[in-house]
Scaffold this motif. Sequence first.
Motif, PDB file in Angstrom:
ATOM      1  N   ARG A  84       0.816  -1.213   0.000  1.00  0.00           N
ATOM      2  CA  ARG A  84       0.000   0.000   0.000  1.00  0.00           C
ATOM      3  C   ARG A  84       0.853   1.268   0.000  1.00  0.00           C
ATOM      4  NH1 ARG A  84      -4.509  -0.464   4.543  1.00  0.00           N
ATOM      5  NH2 ARG A  84      -5.299   1.338   3.383  1.00  0.00           N
ATOM      6  N   ILE A  85       2.137   1.134   0.348  1.00  0.00           N
ATOM      7  CA  ILE A  85       3.059   2.273   0.333  1.00  0.00           C
ATOM      8  C   ILE A  85       4.383   1.825  -0.297  1.00  0.00           C
ATOM      9  CG2 ILE A  85       4.157   4.111   1.671  1.00  0.00           C
ATOM     10  CD1 ILE A  85       2.380   3.360   4.037  1.00  0.00           C
ATOM     11  N   ILE A  86       4.808   2.537  -1.327  1.00  0.00           N
ATOM     12  CA  ILE A  86       6.102   2.256  -1.948  1.00  0.00           C
ATOM     13  C   ILE A  86       6.936   3.526  -1.942  1.00  0.00           C
ATOM     14  CG2 ILE A  86       7.324   1.649  -4.082  1.00  0.00           C
ATOM     15  CD1 ILE A  86       5.086  -0.202  -4.809  1.00  0.00           C
ATOM     16  N   GLY A  87       8.177   3.402  -1.522  1.00  0.00           N
ATOM     17  CA  GLY A  87       9.106   4.517  -1.562  1.00  0.00           C
ATOM     18  C   GLY A  87      10.146   4.283  -2.642  1.00  0.00           C
ATOM     19  N   VAL A  88      10.337   5.272  -3.500  1.00  0.00           N
ATOM     20  CA  VAL A  88      11.406   5.212  -4.497  1.00  0.00           C
ATOM     21  C   VAL A  88      12.572   6.034  -3.965  1.00  0.00           C
ATOM     22  CG1 VAL A  88      12.123   5.845  -6.827  1.00  0.00           C
ATOM     23  CG2 VAL A  88       9.837   4.873  -6.443  1.00  0.00           C
ATOM     24  N   ASN A  89      13.683   5.365  -3.706  1.00  0.00           N
ATOM     25  CA  ASN A  89      14.860   6.029  -3.150  1.00  0.00           C
ATOM     26  C   ASN A  89      15.791   6.416  -4.294  1.00  0.00           C
ATOM     27  OD1 ASN A  89      16.963   6.959  -1.590  1.00  0.00           O
ATOM     28  ND2 ASN A  89      16.973   5.201  -0.206  1.00  0.00           N
ATOM     29  N   SER A  90      16.075   7.710  -4.413  1.00  0.00           N
ATOM     30  CA  SER A  90      16.980   8.157  -5.472  1.00  0.00           C
ATOM     31  C   SER A  90      18.430   7.860  -5.135  1.00  0.00           C
ATOM     32  CB  SER A  90      16.797   9.656  -5.733  1.00  0.00           C
ATOM     33  OG  SER A  90      17.191  10.413  -4.613  1.00  0.00           O
ATOM     34  N   ARG A  91      18.677   7.388  -3.894  1.00  0.00           N
ATOM     35  CA  ARG A  91      20.039   7.018  -3.499  1.00  0.00           C
ATOM     36  C   ARG A  91      20.222   5.513  -3.596  1.00  0.00           C
ATOM     37  NH1 ARG A  91      20.758   9.921   0.664  1.00  0.00           N
ATOM     38  NH2 ARG A  91      22.412  11.257  -0.161  1.00  0.00           N
ATOM     39  N   ASN A  92      21.238   5.098  -4.317  1.00  0.00           N
ATOM     40  CA  ASN A  92      21.600   3.691  -4.402  1.00  0.00           C
ATOM     41  C   ASN A  92      22.310   3.308  -3.105  1.00  0.00           C
ATOM     42  OD1 ASN A  92      22.942   1.229  -4.878  1.00  0.00           O
ATOM     43  ND2 ASN A  92      23.132   1.662  -7.067  1.00  0.00           N
ATOM     44  N   LYS A  96      23.817   0.771  -2.246  1.00  0.00           N
ATOM     45  CA  LYS A  96      25.039  -0.029  -2.378  1.00  0.00           C
ATOM     46  C   LYS A  96      26.256   0.838  -2.703  1.00  0.00           C
ATOM     47  CE  LYS A  96      22.448  -4.162  -3.596  1.00  0.00           C
ATOM     48  NZ  LYS A  96      22.190  -5.253  -4.557  1.00  0.00           N
ATOM     49  N   THR A  97      25.989   2.007  -3.325  1.00  0.00           N
ATOM     50  CA  THR A  97      27.088   2.900  -3.699  1.00  0.00           C
ATOM     51  C   THR A  97      26.966   4.283  -3.063  1.00  0.00           C
ATOM     52  OG1 THR A  97      25.931   3.762  -5.645  1.00  0.00           O
ATOM     53  CG2 THR A  97      27.233   1.747  -5.933  1.00  0.00           C
ATOM     54  N   LEU A  98      25.757   4.623  -2.593  1.00  0.00           N
ATOM     55  CA  LEU A  98      25.390   5.914  -2.009  1.00  0.00           C
ATOM     56  C   LEU A  98      25.267   7.041  -3.047  1.00  0.00           C
ATOM     57  CD1 LEU A  98      27.391   5.957   1.356  1.00  0.00           C
ATOM     58  CD2 LEU A  98      25.094   5.074   0.880  1.00  0.00           C
ATOM     59  N   ASP A  99      25.347   6.695  -4.333  1.00  0.00           N
ATOM     60  CA  ASP A  99      25.132   7.691  -5.382  1.00  0.00           C
ATOM     61  C   ASP A  99      23.660   8.083  -5.439  1.00  0.00           C
ATOM     62  OD1 ASP A  99      27.804   7.561  -6.114  1.00  0.00           O
ATOM     63  OD2 ASP A  99      27.445   5.975  -7.599  1.00  0.00           O
ATOM     64  N   VAL A 100      23.402   9.366  -5.756  1.00  0.00           N
ATOM     65  CA  VAL A 100      22.025   9.865  -5.859  1.00  0.00           C
ATOM     66  C   VAL A 100      21.726  10.257  -7.286  1.00  0.00           C
ATOM     67  CG1 VAL A 100      20.411  11.661  -5.135  1.00  0.00           C
ATOM     68  CG2 VAL A 100      21.986  10.678  -3.478  1.00  0.00           C
ATOM     69  N   ASP A 101      20.570   9.811  -7.794  1.00  0.00           N
ATOM     70  CA  ASP A 101      20.135  10.166  -9.139  1.00  0.00           C
ATOM     71  C   ASP A 101      18.621  10.322  -9.122  1.00  0.00           C
ATOM     72  OD1 ASP A 101      19.620  10.542 -11.780  1.00  0.00           O
ATOM     73  OD2 ASP A 101      20.484   8.658 -12.483  1.00  0.00           O
ATOM     74  N   SER A 102      18.166  11.573  -9.163  1.00  0.00           N
ATOM     75  CA  SER A 102      16.722  11.831  -9.078  1.00  0.00           C
ATOM     76  C   SER A 102      15.959  11.300 -10.275  1.00  0.00           C
ATOM     77  CB  SER A 102      16.465  13.336  -8.918  1.00  0.00           C
ATOM     78  OG  SER A 102      16.954  14.038 -10.047  1.00  0.00           O
ATOM     79  N   ALA A 103      16.668  10.867 -11.312  1.00  0.00           N
ATOM     80  CA  ALA A 103      15.996  10.275 -12.468  1.00  0.00           C
ATOM     81  C   ALA A 103      15.199   9.034 -12.057  1.00  0.00           C
ATOM     82  CB  ALA A 103      17.016   9.912 -13.550  1.00  0.00           C
ATOM     83  N   ARG A 142       2.773   6.816  -2.970  1.00  0.00           N
ATOM     84  CA  ARG A 142       4.067   6.833  -3.665  1.00  0.00           C
ATOM     85  C   ARG A 142       4.976   7.879  -3.016  1.00  0.00           C
ATOM     86  NH1 ARG A 142       0.660   8.357  -8.352  1.00  0.00           N
ATOM     87  NH2 ARG A 142      -0.900   8.148  -6.721  1.00  0.00           N
ATOM     88  N   VAL A 143       6.037   7.399  -2.386  1.00  0.00           N
ATOM     89  CA  VAL A 143       6.930   8.270  -1.602  1.00  0.00           C
ATOM     90  C   VAL A 143       8.248   8.468  -2.341  1.00  0.00           C
ATOM     91  CG1 VAL A 143       8.032   8.632   0.633  1.00  0.00           C
ATOM     92  CG2 VAL A 143       5.907   7.294   0.488  1.00  0.00           C
ATOM     93  N   ALA A 144       8.641   9.723  -2.506  1.00  0.00           N
ATOM     94  CA  ALA A 144       9.955  10.043  -3.070  1.00  0.00           C
ATOM     95  C   ALA A 144      10.934  10.229  -1.915  1.00  0.00           C
ATOM     96  CB  ALA A 144       9.876  11.304  -3.913  1.00  0.00           C
ATOM     97  N   GLU A 145      12.046   9.511  -1.961  1.00  0.00           N
ATOM     98  CA  GLU A 145      13.015   9.527  -0.872  1.00  0.00           C
ATOM     99  C   GLU A 145      14.395   9.962  -1.362  1.00  0.00           C
ATOM    100  OE1 GLU A 145      13.171   5.889   1.463  1.00  0.00           O
ATOM    101  OE2 GLU A 145      11.411   5.169   0.415  1.00  0.00           O
ATOM    102  N   SER A 146      15.075  10.755  -0.556  1.00  0.00           N
ATOM    103  CA  SER A 146      16.468  11.170  -0.753  1.00  0.00           C
ATOM    104  C   SER A 146      16.616  12.236  -1.839  1.00  0.00           C
ATOM    105  CB  SER A 146      17.383   9.985  -1.092  1.00  0.00           C
ATOM    106  OG  SER A 146      17.416   9.043  -0.057  1.00  0.00           O
ATOM    107  N   GLY A 147      17.592  13.108  -1.618  1.00  0.00           N
ATOM    108  CA  GLY A 147      17.941  14.107  -2.604  1.00  0.00           C
ATOM    109  C   GLY A 147      16.946  15.237  -2.760  1.00  0.00           C
ATOM    110  N   ILE A 148      16.047  15.411  -1.780  1.00  0.00           N
ATOM    111  CA  ILE A 148      15.048  16.475  -1.870  1.00  0.00           C
ATOM    112  C   ILE A 148      15.480  17.633  -0.974  1.00  0.00           C
ATOM    113  CG2 ILE A 148      12.646  17.094  -1.425  1.00  0.00           C
ATOM    114  CD1 ILE A 148      11.918  14.202  -2.135  1.00  0.00           C
TER     115      ILE A 148
END
Length: 257
Positions: free
Chosen positions: A179-187, A189-196, A211-217
């Motif tokens: 019922r809740i999914i978060g898309v994390n822009s941070r990998n 495993k590497t800690l790289d962030v890509d808002s794409a 739908r939750v947007a996580e990291s890099g905001i």
Amino acid sequence: MSVLDSIIEGVREDLAARRIPLGQIHKRMEETAPALDAHSFLSRDDMNVIAEVKRSSPSKGELATITDPASLAGQYQEAGAAAVSVLTERRRFGGSLEDLDAVRKRITIPVLRKDFMVDEYQFLEARAHGADIVLLIVAALSKSQLRDFYDLATELGMASLIEVHTAQELESAMDIEPRIIGVNSRNLKTLDVDSAAFADLIPRIPADVIRVAESGIATRSDVEFAQNAGATAILVGETLVKSGNPISAMQELLGRR
């Protein structure tokens, strides 16, 4: 060993050191108020905020000295947060279950226990300390663990934020009909962030899922980017704790000032 693997190794070591008999944890659960309905809180507005109590991170190091997590959480609630996320991982994030206890006592909105959940005991522990939501990171779990942990959290009355970073992880997440999914822009495993990742993955999530947007905001434009991709909530920590004025910072992110 990836960053995620290293974190999980530490989580397991710390868990082994603090584990108490099941009878004691069950007794504490019985004395804890029922979990709040996080889904309803996270569906209140066009854009909902999960505001985070976060002292440090593996990618940025120390972020803020938070001596009173309850007071910070109170400010988040005052600013209109739909929920508060509390880091309880100690080694990399400087969190604790004591932080979770303090926040739960102060606020009347749902609390997310933000940790790396890899053992059934942690779910009992989360509920015993008043958590309403737990985090399930698809990259850290097998498919069977993801299903079993999701079912366990649900059985305990808690919501689950299912975190994904790739299309393959999203596919695994959808198998359990969350019922809740978060898309994390941070990998993780590497800690790289890509808002794409927001633009790529969020549109693939069904409209009836939170739908939750996580990291890099960090800015209003970041929020608009996530919202245009279909996000209905954002999870923000660093920007708020470093702002010096979390109420003002949250209002700015939401375009209310």
